[in-house]
Design an enzyme around this catalytic site. Structure first.
Site, PDB file in Angstrom:
ATOM      1  N   HIS A   1       0.851  -1.194   0.000  1.00  0.00           N
ATOM      2  CA  HIS A   1       0.000   0.000   0.000  1.00  0.00           C
ATOM      3  C   HIS A   1       0.883   1.238   0.000  1.00  0.00           C
ATOM      4  CE1 HIS A   1      -3.321  -2.682   1.791  1.00  0.00           C
ATOM      5  NE2 HIS A   1      -3.512  -2.524   0.501  1.00  0.00           N
ATOM      6  N   ALA A   2       0.657   2.088  -0.999  1.00  0.00           N
ATOM      7  CA  ALA A   2       1.597   3.174  -1.312  1.00  0.00           C
ATOM      8  C   ALA A   2       1.930   4.085  -0.127  1.00  0.00           C
ATOM      9  CB  ALA A   2       1.024   3.999  -2.461  1.00  0.00           C
ATOM     10  N   ARG A   3       0.932   4.420   0.688  1.00  0.00           N
ATOM     11  CA  ARG A   3       1.146   5.423   1.735  1.00  0.00           C
ATOM     12  C   ARG A   3       1.817   4.878   2.984  1.00  0.00           C
ATOM     13  NH1 ARG A   3      -5.390   5.812   2.486  1.00  0.00           N
ATOM     14  NH2 ARG A   3      -5.687   3.704   3.280  1.00  0.00           N
TER      15      ARG A   3
ATOM     16  N   ASN B   1      -3.337  -5.590  -2.208  1.00  0.00           N
ATOM     17  CA  ASN B   1      -3.572  -6.606  -1.185  1.00  0.00           C
ATOM     18  C   ASN B   1      -5.028  -7.092  -1.180  1.00  0.00           C
ATOM     19  OD1 ASN B   1      -2.279  -8.300   0.622  1.00  0.00           O
ATOM     20  ND2 ASN B   1      -2.987  -7.120   2.407  1.00  0.00           N
ATOM     21  N   ARG B   2      -5.689  -6.945  -2.342  1.00  0.00           N
ATOM     22  CA  ARG B   2      -7.025  -7.534  -2.544  1.00  0.00           C
ATOM     23  C   ARG B   2      -7.086  -8.253  -3.896  1.00  0.00           C
ATOM     24  NH1 ARG B   2      -6.676  -5.713   1.765  1.00  0.00           N
ATOM     25  NH2 ARG B   2      -8.182  -4.512   2.987  1.00  0.00           N
TER      26      ARG B   2
ATOM     27  N   HIS C   1       2.861  -3.835   6.847  1.00  0.00           N
ATOM     28  CA  HIS C   1       1.933  -2.742   6.528  1.00  0.00           C
ATOM     29  C   HIS C   1       1.927  -1.722   7.666  1.00  0.00           C
ATOM     30  CE1 HIS C   1      -0.551  -4.349   3.058  1.00  0.00           C
ATOM     31  NE2 HIS C   1       0.177  -5.409   3.363  1.00  0.00           N
TER      32      HIS C   1
ATOM     33  N   GLU D   1       0.765  -4.869  10.964  1.00  0.00           N
ATOM     34  CA  GLU D   1       0.528  -3.425  10.919  1.00  0.00           C
ATOM     35  C   GLU D   1       1.488  -2.772  11.909  1.00  0.00           C
ATOM     36  OE1 GLU D   1      -1.489  -2.069   8.784  1.00  0.00           O
ATOM     37  OE2 GLU D   1      -2.891  -3.677   8.227  1.00  0.00           O
TER      38      GLU D   1
HETATM   39 ZN   LIG Z   1      -1.671  -1.807   4.129  1.00  0.00          ZN
END
Ligand SMILES: [Zn+2]
Length: 299
Positions: A53-55, A128-129, A184, A260
């Site tokens: 995820h880019a951010r 990630n989906r 993540h 996370e």
């Molecule tokens: Zn993520």
């Protein structure tokens, strides 16, 4: 070189950093491949992803810190040397390069890749989906191209997931995957399968679930940061088509997690983790990984 971890960096700098780190090692596409004295392709594999995820910039710094520490500490720490001699490490610090560039230059909160699609001006798939594991089921992703969790028109129709899946399948066939972590941010959670259903859980006394707790506790011990462990679907929400479920269920890896990183779930800073916390976050992730490496020799 450790001053690298005091700041966030642009994509080109990350590529340069990896090349420097990998100078003495054969490279794999998009990542770095580390191994010990028995040479490559002999031992079970350990795979880490960053910035799907880019951010979530911190996840790239963490993946790089692990690669850096494996190399620099293997000379002084017998456990690390033993781990390098016992496993092949495949580390992919930037799973989503064009998304990361976009987040760094145009829109800080961008999440997906930058893939265009006919018939819509909305851009990007959620990497990630998009994996071929219960893809699109149970409301764990969005069918709308404008949504942040857009899963794509088909599983693996994003070039990034397709390429990574092919590479992971090769690795798995050749040597088996022992441990997989997709790093993540944010929320301080160590999540084990399953993401795609809250009704499906690991068997009682599962080593995969137990090791998630060990990872969370070992990360806490480094700087006192609390990480919670549990089933992905229960800790967060249903996520269909995610990497950890694919690696665990389709490839049959022993241990597969989504972690996370900082900050905590209720922290207002969210994805904007300040640069002065990069190092501590990386240190606690590395502390957790080191503990796991010691454990998975035995279990
Ligand atoms: Zn993520």
């Amino acid at each position: 070189m450790s001053s690298w971890f005091h700041k966030y960096h642009g994509y080109d700098s990350h590529v340069h950093f990896l090349h420097r780190l990998a100078a003495a090692h054969p490279s794999v596409s998009r990542g770095i491949h580390l191994f010990g004295r028995s040479g490559p392709w002999e031992n079970p594999a350990i795979v880490f992803f960053g910035t799907a995820h880019a951010r979530e910039w911190i996840s790239t710094m963490v993946a790089e810190y692990i690669a850096y520490s494996l190399l620099s500490e293997s000379h002084v720490d017998a456990d690390i040397k033993h781990a390098l001699d016992s496993f092949d490490f495949y580390i992919f610090p930037v799973v989503n390069p064009d998304g990361l560039v976009y987040s760094q230059t145009k829109r800080r909160m961008w999440r997906k890749n930058r893939q265009a699609q006919n018939g819509t001006s909305c851009v990007g798939r959620d990497l990630n989906r998009n994996w071929d594991i219960h893809w699109g089921q149970n409301g764990g992703s969005s069918a709308s191209p404008c949504h942040g969790t857009y899963r794509g028109q088909n599983a693996f129709d994003a070039p990034e997931t397709r390429a990574l899946a092919m590479e992971l399948e090769d690795i798995n066939e050749r040597q088996g995957i022992r441990l997989f972590i997709d790093w993540h941010a944010f929320g301080q959670l160590v999540m084990h399968p399953y993401g795609y259903s809250c009704n499906k859980s690991l068997p009682p006394f599962s080593a995969t679930a137990w090791l998630a707790g060990e990872l969370a506790e070992a990360m806490r011990k480094v700087h006192g940061t609390k990480y919670k462990s549990g089933t992905a679907c229960n800790l967060l929400y249903a996520t269909s088509g995610d990497s950890a479920d694919f690696v665990f269920e389709v490839l049959g890896a022993d241990y597969a997690y989504t972690v996370e990183l900082r900050p905590g779930r209720l922290d207002q800073r969210g994805f904007r983790l300040p640069e002065n916390e990069i190092m501590e976050t990386a240190e606690e992730a590395w502390g957790g990984v080191k503990h796991m490496l010691n454990l998975i020799h035995h279990y």
